[in-house]
Scaffold this motif. Structure first.
Motif, mmCIF file in Angstrom:
data_model
loop_
_atom_site.group_PDB
_atom_site.id
_atom_site.type_symbol
_atom_site.label_atom_id
_atom_site.label_comp_id
_atom_site.label_asym_id
_atom_site.label_seq_id
_atom_site.Cartn_x
_atom_site.Cartn_y
_atom_site.Cartn_z
ATOM 1 N N SER A 205 -38.757 4.295 5.493
ATOM 2 C CA SER A 205 -38.197 5.465 4.822
ATOM 3 C C SER A 205 -38.180 5.211 3.321
ATOM 4 O O SER A 205 -38.229 4.064 2.866
ATOM 5 C CB SER A 205 -36.778 5.765 5.321
ATOM 6 O OG SER A 205 -35.883 4.719 4.978
ATOM 7 N N VAL A 211 -31.529 8.337 6.540
ATOM 8 C CA VAL A 211 -32.105 8.705 7.834
ATOM 9 C C VAL A 211 -30.999 9.284 8.703
ATOM 10 O O VAL A 211 -30.002 8.607 8.964
ATOM 11 C CB VAL A 211 -32.739 7.476 8.516
ATOM 12 C CG1 VAL A 211 -33.231 7.835 9.914
ATOM 13 C CG2 VAL A 211 -33.874 6.923 7.672
ATOM 14 N N SER A 215 -33.193 11.542 13.569
ATOM 15 C CA SER A 215 -34.471 10.897 13.238
ATOM 16 C C SER A 215 -34.563 9.467 13.762
ATOM 17 O O SER A 215 -35.528 8.755 13.458
ATOM 18 C CB SER A 215 -34.668 10.897 11.716
ATOM 19 O OG SER A 215 -34.700 12.224 11.211
ATOM 20 N N ASP A 218 -37.743 8.560 15.479
ATOM 21 C CA ASP A 218 -38.910 8.619 14.603
ATOM 22 C C ASP A 218 -39.099 7.319 13.832
ATOM 23 O O ASP A 218 -40.195 7.064 13.307
ATOM 24 C CB ASP A 218 -38.772 9.772 13.604
ATOM 25 C CG ASP A 218 -38.838 11.130 14.269
ATOM 26 O OD1 ASP A 218 -39.554 11.252 15.287
ATOM 27 O OD2 ASP A 218 -38.163 12.060 13.791
#
Length: 407
Positions: A205, A211, A215, A218
């Protein structure tokens, strides 16, 4: 009668096609050649060679000496690769290509499967935190005022994360009992374990971009067993006011196998009911997927099971830990590892540390070899675990083991 294929597994094998954990291995004929492998039963499939043989577009990702390129490729690639691997080990037409690429597990060397970037360890079990509070603050509140409002954690040493099977040298440092006039230096006399579940980040990220809870999948590729070895006497003297340092940083053992989150869909469970309203970035009340994982851990000392900590009861989830870890704008990097913190349940035989099992050495464990408190040189600690899988089958997690040696 033809010889049975390694792909013909016994019914209910915890390392069947429903699991397919990832690791990195080498063979005796090419010890320097590390490659990505996938466990199927008691064998390891050379994933890169299989991808090349079957013309997979992901062959380059899998023909690498670590999992990091695959981790960095992101969730779509993770799903595609897993789908392909499942077909390769289940479709009979692929057997002529796949079977020669299977290596018996007991003939290979397993390595740390990823290059670790950063390491964070949390403190997410209410039962563990309560026990520790009662041990060290018997006349005060067991939990600190912030504990039910945020996942407490600390940054550790990524360079001392080692793969299962690596010997652990007894750490040396300063220690001081409350009644001692001054500290002394020497090997730890209260060497302990912490039975944990670890998570490894795949997709990074950007700095300054938190985050969110939704998420989590992900960014996090999978999970594994983790033992955060702890020198309780060194830690007790050093940790005020800044927290764990030398008492924790000498070694953290992780399993050689990473189980992808997708293999644990049937193991997702709701976390315990929260006692206080959570701030919005941690509030998972409306989460589409439950944040907990029903993982059953067993801790053995020299082959004798001494505890069976239940991961399902963890107060803070892995998604909440990731959200808290980044809410200040801290970035994620591929290969970041974070640990759940010691997993403990409400019963004595569910405590995930010897500190709790022996109440800081005042209540020794009764074992076939005699009474025991903390770890002695030569001791071997092994953690194993399983989680519910599809149609009632179990998902096995790779073990993490370590032997204490004299420093």
């Amino acid at each position: 009668m033809s010889e049975q294929s390694p792909l013909d597994l016994a019914e209910g094998d915890p390392f069947g096609p429903h699991n397919l954990p990832y690791g990195v291995f080498s063979t005796p004929d090419a010890p320097e050649h590390r490659r990505v492998g996938v466990r199927i039963g008691d064998h390891v499939l050379d994933a890169g060679a299989a991808a090349h043989a079957l013309g997979s577009p992901y062959a380059a990702l899998l023909a690498r000496p670590t999992l990091n390129p695959l981790l960095a490729a992101g969730r779509t690639a993770w799903r595609d690769v897993r789908r392909a691997l499942t077909a390769w080990v289940t479709v009979p037409a692929h057997r002529p290509d796949i079977e020669p690429l299977l290596h018996p597990l007991d003939t290979v060397t397993l390595h740390l499967p990823y290059e670790v970037s950063d390491y964070v360890d949390f403190y997410a079990s209410e039962h563990h935190a309560t026990n520790v509070g009662r041990i060290f603050r018997p006349d005060g509140d067991a939990l600190t005022p912030n504990w039910k409002h945020l996942p407490i954690g600390y940054h550790g040493r990524s360079g001392t994360i080692v793969v299962s099977g690596t010997d652990v040298a007894r750490p040396q440092g300063q220690r001081k009992a409350p009644t001692d006039p001054a500290p002394v230096f020497g090997p730890s006399v209260k060497l302990d374990i912490e039975a944990e579940v670890g998570f490894v980040v795949g997709t990074p990220s950007a700095l300054g971009s938190p985050v969110d809870l939704a998420s989590f999948e992900d960014h996090v590729f999978g999970l594994f067993l983790l033992n955060d070895w702890s020198a309780r006497d060194i830690q007790a003297w050093e940790y005020v006011p800044l927290g764990p340092f030398l008492g924790k940083s000498f070694a953290t053992s992780v399993s050689a196998w990473v189980t992808p989150l997708e293999a644990l869909t049937a193991a997702r469970v709701a976390p315990p009911e929260r006692d206080f309203p959570l701030l919005p970035y941690l509030d998972d009340a409306d989460a589409e997927v439950p944040g907990g994982f029903d993982i059953r851990i067993a801790v053995a000392l020299n082959g004798q099971v001494v505890a069976e900590p239940p991961f399902a009861g963890m107060y803070w989830t892995a998604a909440q830990q990731l959200a808290h870890m980044t809410v200040n704008g801290a970035s994620l990097r591929t290969g970041d590892v974070y640990g759940s913190g010691t997993v403990s349940g409400p019963e004595r035989d569910q405590r995930g540390s010897f500190l709790e099992l022996t109440w800081n050495g005042t209540e020794p464990m009764e074992l076939p070899t005699g009474k025991r408190t903390f770890l002695e040189d030569g001791d071997v600690v092994t953690m194993t675990a399983w989680a519910p899988g599809p149609d009632g089958v179990r998902v096995g997690l790779g073990e993490v083991t370590g032997r204490i040696v004299e420093s």
